[in-house]
Design a protein around this motif. Structure first.
Motif, mmCIF file in Angstrom:
data_model
loop_
_atom_site.group_PDB
_atom_site.id
_atom_site.type_symbol
_atom_site.label_atom_id
_atom_site.label_comp_id
_atom_site.label_asym_id
_atom_site.label_seq_id
_atom_site.Cartn_x
_atom_site.Cartn_y
_atom_site.Cartn_z
ATOM 1 N N LYS A 197 30.210 5.608 -39.456
ATOM 2 C CA LYS A 197 31.446 5.466 -38.680
ATOM 3 C C LYS A 197 31.977 4.046 -38.756
ATOM 4 O O LYS A 197 33.191 3.823 -38.879
ATOM 5 C CB LYS A 197 31.229 5.870 -37.226
ATOM 6 N N ARG A 198 31.069 3.058 -38.706
ATOM 7 C CA ARG A 198 31.527 1.669 -38.799
ATOM 8 C C ARG A 198 32.171 1.415 -40.161
ATOM 9 O O ARG A 198 33.203 0.742 -40.259
ATOM 10 C CB ARG A 198 30.346 0.722 -38.578
ATOM 11 N N ALA A 199 31.568 1.957 -41.218
ATOM 12 C CA ALA A 199 32.159 1.817 -42.549
ATOM 13 C C ALA A 199 33.527 2.496 -42.609
ATOM 14 O O ALA A 199 34.485 1.946 -43.164
ATOM 15 C CB ALA A 199 31.225 2.395 -43.604
ATOM 16 N N ASP A 200 33.629 3.690 -42.042
ATOM 17 C CA ASP A 200 34.908 4.402 -42.008
ATOM 18 C C ASP A 200 35.973 3.585 -41.282
ATOM 19 O O ASP A 200 37.115 3.470 -41.732
ATOM 20 C CB ASP A 200 34.749 5.757 -41.316
ATOM 21 N N ASP A 201 35.581 3.017 -40.144
ATOM 22 C CA ASP A 201 36.525 2.237 -39.344
ATOM 23 C C ASP A 201 37.035 1.020 -40.107
ATOM 24 O O ASP A 201 38.178 0.582 -39.905
ATOM 25 C CB ASP A 201 35.870 1.783 -38.037
ATOM 26 N N LEU A 202 36.185 0.480 -40.985
ATOM 27 C CA LEU A 202 36.547 -0.709 -41.755
ATOM 28 C C LEU A 202 37.094 -0.358 -43.140
ATOM 29 O O LEU A 202 37.272 -1.239 -43.987
ATOM 30 C CB LEU A 202 35.332 -1.628 -41.883
#
Length: 270
Positions: A110-115
């Motif tokens: 999710k953090r990768a998706d958000d970034l």
């Protein structure tokens, strides 16, 4: 000689292949030590402008039978003078530091998706492949040790994800057979990585000319370069020679314990 035009493939929102910008992946699989450092590495990759971040998803208990089996590696204690210190510890402990729960991997994804970072991972078992599909990943990486693991290749081909294949010490015959297995199962989204063995890789084993050979042998697919050397020269040279994707290890701190940190880029070098 006529220019070899390679098929353009899609990886999520990205287009990869001749005529497209180089796709940069930072490898964090061997250089994180839990959820907190994994998230920090995602953020560092994003700040540096990477296109993707790659991890390794596994179960240490399944990979290592003898939990006391020792592994010897060197850590960097003085970068300026290149002073190394030899460390010996159980391989199981090394891998266990990198093992996250499925819920933790969801947080990292999710953090990768958000970034806006593409997220994918190297896997070795069917359940890990299924988990990547559940996460909504667009690509899966097959390690060089599994080039002839045909059951895993068939499952990866059927997953409908892009398949990235490391070559390592595999010869051209073995690579050709692996591609044949993937294509037979209907997979036509493949990236082939020239991937020198060794951590760090000996410069004599890098063999960048293999990029040209792979481009000529497999003109339908983008050729990539996975780098295990300590500096930034080889990825640049590989790109100039026709690699359309390169993968480079990176770390929070080159002096951390673990086999890969001293050959990885730090935040300043990214």
């Amino acid at each position: 000689m006529n220019k070899i035009m390679q098929r353009e493939i899609n990886l999520g929102e990205y287009k990869l292949g001749d005529g497209n910008p180089c796709f940069i992946t930072f490898e964090a699989g061997p250089t994180h030590s839990g959820l907190e450092s994994a998230l920090k590495l995602v953020e560092e990759a994003s700040r540096a402008g990477a296109n993707a971040i790659k991890f390794q998803i596994f179960n240490a208990e399944k990979l290592v039978q003898d939990k006391k089996q020792l592994f010897t590696y060197s850590i960097l204690v003085n970068k300026e003078k290149n002073i190394l210190k030899e460390i010996q510890e159980p391989l199981f402990n090394i891998l266990k530091r990198r093992q996250l729960s499925l819920d933790e991997w969801k947080i990292v994804k999710k953090r990768a998706d958000d970034l806006k970072l593409a997220f994918f991972a190297t896997i070795g078992f069917e359940e890990d492949l299924i988990f990547l599909q559940e996460l909504g990943c667009h690509s899966v990486k097959i390690a060089s040790a599994d080039v002839n693991h045909f059951p895993l290749l068939r499952l990866a081909a059927k997953s409908k994800m892009n398949v990235q294949l490391d070559t390592g010490n595999a010869d051209l015959k073995a690579i050709t057979e692996a591609i044949r297995v993937l294509e037979k199962e209907g997979c036509n989204s493949i990236i082939i990585h020239q991937c020198p063995s060794g951590y760090p890789a000996d410069l004599r084993s890098v063999c960048l000319n293999m990029i040209k050979t792979l481009r000529e042998t497999f003109p339908k697919y983008p050729i990539a370069y996975s780098d295990h050397t300590p500096d930034m020269v080889n990825p640049i040279a590989a790109t100039a020679m026709g690699a359309k994707i390169f993968e480079k290890h990176f770390t929070i701190d080159k002096n951390l314990p673990g086999p890969d940190h001293r050959m990885s880029l730090n935040e300043e070098e990214l």
